[in-house]
Design a protein around this motif. Structure first.
Motif, short mmCIF file in Angstrom:
data_model
loop_
_atom_site.label_atom_id
_atom_site.label_comp_id
_atom_site.label_asym_id
_atom_site.label_seq_id
_atom_site.Cartn_x
_atom_site.Cartn_y
_atom_site.Cartn_z
N GLU A 210 0.67 -1.00 0.18
CA GLU A 210 0.02 0.00 -0.22
C GLU A 210 0.72 1.31 0.75
O GLU A 210 0.36 2.54 -0.81
CB GLU A 210 -1.69 0.18 0.81
N GLU A 211 1.77 1.29 0.45
CA GLU A 211 2.73 2.40 0.55
C GLU A 211 2.97 2.81 -1.21
O GLU A 211 3.47 3.80 -1.09
CB GLU A 211 4.47 1.96 1.64
N GLU A 212 3.70 1.62 -1.11
CA GLU A 212 3.83 2.03 -2.94
C GLU A 212 2.72 2.50 -4.17
O GLU A 212 2.92 3.54 -4.41
CB GLU A 212 4.74 0.78 -3.63
N PHE A 237 -7.64 1.04 5.79
CA PHE A 237 -7.53 2.43 5.02
C PHE A 237 -7.24 1.50 3.40
O PHE A 237 -7.78 2.81 2.85
CB PHE A 237 -6.32 3.35 5.63
N ALA A 238 -6.33 1.07 3.49
CA ALA A 238 -6.38 0.84 1.93
C ALA A 238 -7.46 0.74 1.20
O ALA A 238 -7.75 0.79 0.14
CB ALA A 238 -4.47 -0.23 2.17
N ASP A 240 -10.26 0.39 2.26
CA ASP A 240 -11.48 1.66 1.62
C ASP A 240 -11.38 2.82 0.10
O ASP A 240 -11.62 3.47 -0.23
CB ASP A 240 -11.38 2.56 2.77
N ASN A 241 -9.51 3.48 -0.04
CA ASN A 241 -9.04 3.64 -0.27
C ASN A 241 -8.89 3.63 -1.89
O ASN A 241 -8.05 4.71 -2.71
CB ASN A 241 -8.01 4.91 0.07
N PHE A 242 -8.22 2.09 -1.86
CA PHE A 242 -8.09 1.74 -3.23
C PHE A 242 -8.60 0.86 -4.25
O PHE A 242 -9.49 -0.30 -2.89
CB PHE A 242 -6.79 1.45 -3.28
N GLU A 243 -9.02 0.90 -5.10
CA GLU A 243 -9.11 -0.75 -6.08
C GLU A 243 -8.32 -2.04 -5.66
O GLU A 243 -7.00 -1.87 -5.89
CB GLU A 243 -9.69 -0.26 -7.55
N CYS A 244 -8.93 -2.80 -5.08
CA CYS A 244 -8.40 -3.96 -4.43
C CYS A 244 -8.52 -5.11 -5.12
O CYS A 244 -9.84 -5.34 -5.07
CB CYS A 244 -8.74 -3.79 -2.86
N VAL A 245 -7.78 -5.96 -5.91
CA VAL A 245 -8.41 -6.76 -6.34
C VAL A 245 -7.78 -8.01 -6.43
O VAL A 245 -6.61 -8.25 -5.56
CB VAL A 245 -7.75 -6.53 -8.25
N TYR A 246 -8.12 -9.32 -6.99
CA TYR A 246 -7.59 -10.52 -6.78
C TYR A 246 -6.35 -11.53 -7.85
O TYR A 246 -5.97 -12.39 -7.64
CB TYR A 246 -9.20 -11.48 -5.70
N ASN A 247 -6.71 -10.96 -9.15
CA ASN A 247 -5.54 -10.81 -9.90
C ASN A 247 -5.34 -9.95 -11.28
O ASN A 247 -6.80 -9.39 -11.05
CB ASN A 247 -6.39 -12.80 -10.47
N LEU A 248 -5.20 -10.40 -12.35
CA LEU A 248 -5.04 -9.36 -13.08
C LEU A 248 -5.82 -9.60 -14.00
O LEU A 248 -5.41 -7.75 -14.74
CB LEU A 248 -3.35 -10.05 -13.77
N ALA A 249 -6.30 -9.94 -13.85
CA ALA A 249 -7.54 -9.64 -15.25
C ALA A 249 -7.91 -8.52 -15.45
O ALA A 249 -8.64 -8.03 -15.80
CB ALA A 249 -8.43 -10.47 -14.98
N ALA A 250 -7.89 -7.50 -13.76
CA ALA A 250 -8.06 -6.13 -13.29
C ALA A 250 -8.46 -5.26 -14.25
O ALA A 250 -8.24 -3.81 -14.62
CB ALA A 250 -8.40 -5.39 -11.86
N VAL A 251 -6.79 -5.70 -15.06
CA VAL A 251 -6.05 -3.98 -15.54
C VAL A 251 -6.78 -4.00 -17.13
O VAL A 251 -6.24 -3.84 -18.14
CB VAL A 251 -5.00 -4.54 -15.89
N LEU A 252 -7.69 -5.57 -17.86
CA LEU A 252 -7.93 -5.70 -18.93
C LEU A 252 -9.53 -4.34 -19.29
O LEU A 252 -9.83 -4.40 -18.41
CB LEU A 252 -8.95 -7.25 -19.13
N THR A 253 -8.96 -3.72 -19.89
CA THR A 253 -10.34 -3.01 -20.73
C THR A 253 -11.70 -4.19 -20.90
O THR A 253 -11.23 -5.04 -21.51
CB THR A 253 -9.23 -1.59 -21.52
N LYS A 254 -12.55 -2.94 -21.36
CA LYS A 254 -13.39 -3.26 -22.24
C LYS A 254 -13.13 -3.88 -23.51
O LYS A 254 -13.62 -5.32 -24.23
CB LYS A 254 -14.45 -2.12 -22.39
N GLU A 255 -12.23 -3.51 -24.13
CA GLU A 255 -11.60 -3.84 -25.44
C GLU A 255 -11.15 -5.29 -25.45
O GLU A 255 -11.06 -6.21 -26.59
CB GLU A 255 -11.10 -2.73 -26.36
#
Length: 285
Positions: A210-212, A237-238, A240-255
């Motif tokens: 979270e510090e990074e 705090f982290a 509540d304030n950051f998008e927290c995800v469980y795998n790398l598919a979170a970076v995929l855009t709609k396209e």
């Protein structure tokens, strides 16, 4: 399908920066396999390769790192004499101490990279990625970078020698502390954006620390926090304030997601679709 349309992809961005340990590979591989491997072989490696230019350069960096740590008041660190061969015992002492304490000392990180390179070449070491990582890297069209406390050499060898194949093919450039600076400092992310050549707000950074993430966000960069088995628990705090995800598919855009669903069905595309459905779902232990 309705299920597909209900998934919002990530907001479009121009470049992706990935942390390694705890984000795309397990912390235990680094701490329990790589660190002991380097620690155990440091002395033999230095004695065998002392005349090599890259090793002399590494020793010179360790010499100045040691002086800096001593001036910072660390009494465990030994001063490194001018004669390389005579200083090996003291170098090894410092290196083993820094590895044990998991300190981010550039010269030590560089030495680790050289030692691991031999381990990968001999087949004693094989890196492991989380299963969702390579399918996502293959699917992305944006340039992908890594930013790790490991040296560029260490990152290159790690990515090139994974059980899943050569992941280095998908990475444009590997940034290290020696290039950019420490990962918890906001200036590092300004420098990183400058090196990538994209506006800082158009870059997405993924890390488990979270510090990074906070340092990146302070610099204006977008940051996502990765939760993986074996990682440190994030603070409330982290969460509540950051998008927290469980795998790398979170970076995929709609396209990216549309393209993924258009792929013919293979084991890899099935894995990718499962990751897309579950990137906000805690993994079963």
């Amino acid at each position: 399908s309705i299920e597909r349309m209900s998934i919002e992809g990530a907001k479009p961005y121009d470049a992706l920066v990935l942390d390694l340990e705890g984000t795309i590979c397990t912390i235990s591989f680094v701490r329990d396999v790589l660190f002991p491997y380097a620690s155990k072989r440091a002395e033999a490696f230095l004695r065998k390769n002392l005349s090599e230019a890259h090793v002399k350069e590494c020793i010179s960096r360790i010499r100045s790192d040691s002086a800096a740590e001593i001036s910072n008041g660390d009494k465990q660190v030994r001063a490194i004499g001018d004669k390389d061969e005579a200083a090996i015992g003291d170098i090894v002492h410092n290196v083993k101490y820094w590895i044990k304490k998991d300190l981010k000392i550039p010269g030590m990180k560089e030495l680790q990279g050289h030692i691991w390179k031999e381990g990968y070449a001999s087949g004693e070491l094989t890196a492991e990625l989380f299963p969702d990582v390579l399918p996502v890297l293959k699917q992305l069209l944006v340039p992908i970078y890594t930013y790790s406390s490991g040296s560029r050499e260490a990152q290159e060898q790690f990515l090139r020698n994974t059980k899943e194949g050569d992941a280095a093919l998908y990475i444009r450039y590997k940034f290290s502390l020696a290039d950019i600076g420490h990962k918890r400092e906001h200036d590092s992310y300004v420098k990183l954006a400058d090196a990538i050549g994209k506006p800082v707000q158009n870059i997405l950074f993924v890390t488990d620390i979270e510090e990074e993430a906070a340092a990146a966000r302070t610099a204006g960069m977008r940051a996502i926090l990765m939760i993986r088995p074996g990682n440190l628990e994030l603070t409330q705090f982290a969460k509540d304030n950051f998008e927290c995800v469980y795998n790398l598919a979170a970076v995929l855009t709609k396209e990216d997601i549309e393209r993924c669903y258009a792929l013919r069905q293979t084991t890899e595309s099935d894995l990718l679709r499962a990751s897309i459905k579950s990137f906000r779902t805690p993994q079963k232990k």
